[in-house]
Scaffold this active site. Sequence first.
Site, mmCIF file in Angstrom:
data_model
loop_
_atom_site.group_PDB
_atom_site.id
_atom_site.type_symbol
_atom_site.label_atom_id
_atom_site.label_comp_id
_atom_site.label_asym_id
_atom_site.label_seq_id
_atom_site.Cartn_x
_atom_site.Cartn_y
_atom_site.Cartn_z
ATOM 1 N N HIS A 74 1.109 -0.896 -0.443
ATOM 2 C CA HIS A 74 0.110 0.222 -0.062
ATOM 3 C C HIS A 74 0.622 1.200 0.430
ATOM 4 O O HIS A 74 1.847 1.317 0.042
ATOM 5 C CB HIS A 74 -1.308 0.223 1.104
HETATM 6 P P1 TYD Z 1 -1.624 -2.810 7.934
HETATM 7 O O1 TYD Z 1 -1.250 -1.270 7.799
HETATM 8 O O2 TYD Z 1 -2.094 -2.937 6.447
HETATM 9 O O3 TYD Z 1 0.100 -3.875 7.645
HETATM 10 P P2 TYD Z 1 0.765 -3.866 6.594
HETATM 11 O O4 TYD Z 1 1.345 -3.062 6.344
HETATM 12 O O5 TYD Z 1 2.081 -3.703 7.797
HETATM 13 O O6 TYD Z 1 0.667 -5.108 5.854
HETATM 14 O O7 TYD Z 1 -2.392 -2.989 8.697
HETATM 15 C C1 TYD Z 1 -2.755 -4.432 9.606
HETATM 16 C C2 TYD Z 1 -4.099 -3.766 10.019
HETATM 17 O O8 TYD Z 1 -3.525 -3.350 11.323
HETATM 18 C C3 TYD Z 1 -5.003 -3.059 9.052
HETATM 19 O O9 TYD Z 1 -6.237 -4.178 9.767
HETATM 20 C C4 TYD Z 1 -5.099 -1.491 10.117
HETATM 21 C C5 TYD Z 1 -4.676 -2.123 11.606
HETATM 22 N N1 TYD Z 1 -3.992 -0.970 12.064
HETATM 23 C C6 TYD Z 1 -4.365 -0.554 13.097
HETATM 24 O O10 TYD Z 1 -4.562 -0.775 13.669
HETATM 25 N N2 TYD Z 1 -3.225 0.799 13.945
HETATM 26 C C7 TYD Z 1 -1.890 1.001 13.003
HETATM 27 O O11 TYD Z 1 -1.328 2.086 13.169
HETATM 28 C C8 TYD Z 1 -1.570 0.104 12.032
HETATM 29 C C9 TYD Z 1 -0.303 0.525 11.792
HETATM 30 C C10 TYD Z 1 -2.530 -0.808 11.829
#
Ligand code: TYD
Length: 134
Positions: free
Chosen positions: A51
């Site tokens: 993303h």
């Molecule tokens: P995501 O940012 O998609 O993870 P990555 O980039 O490591 O693949 O986040 C995974 C899940 O966690 C998503 O449902 C959103 C949640 N999340 C939070 O609740 N707070 C946060 O600070 C972050 C980074 C993610």
Amino acid sequence: MSHVGQIIDFNKIVDSRGEMVALEGDRNIPFDIKRVYYIFNVKPGEVRGKHAHKELKQVAIAMSGSCKVSLDNGETKEEFILNDKSKGLLIDSCVWREMYDFSSDCVLAVLASEYYLESDYLRDYKEFLNHKLV
Ligand code: TYD
């Protein structure tokens, strides 16, 4: 070539007892730090990220172990290996990131310029490219 990400080399405070790094918002971290999260126990072969963010800036630091990060600003792609507690990868807004090849002991800490906000995410690659045009 324009750089997609930038490695920040933190000053290490070394004495006879060991080593230390201090991170300060708007000083060696180039934004006010509003949030810190960390990623660990990543299963073998898993890819995280995939993303971009509209506004959010981040600095990623491998506090333990190693992982790879690929950054893509829509024109240029760069791959970084994070394996040094005293180096951070600055990821600007509007950069597509993928994190992979996590070692089993990897703890990837991320300092962020904003609180968590799902509407700041661009989770679709085409949407990311379109966002860059507006
Ligand atoms: P995501 O940012 O998609 O993870 P990555 O980039 O490591 O693949 O986040 C995974 C899940 O966690 C998503 O449902 C959103 C949640 N999340 C939070 O609740 N707070 C946060 O600070 C972050 C980074 C993610």
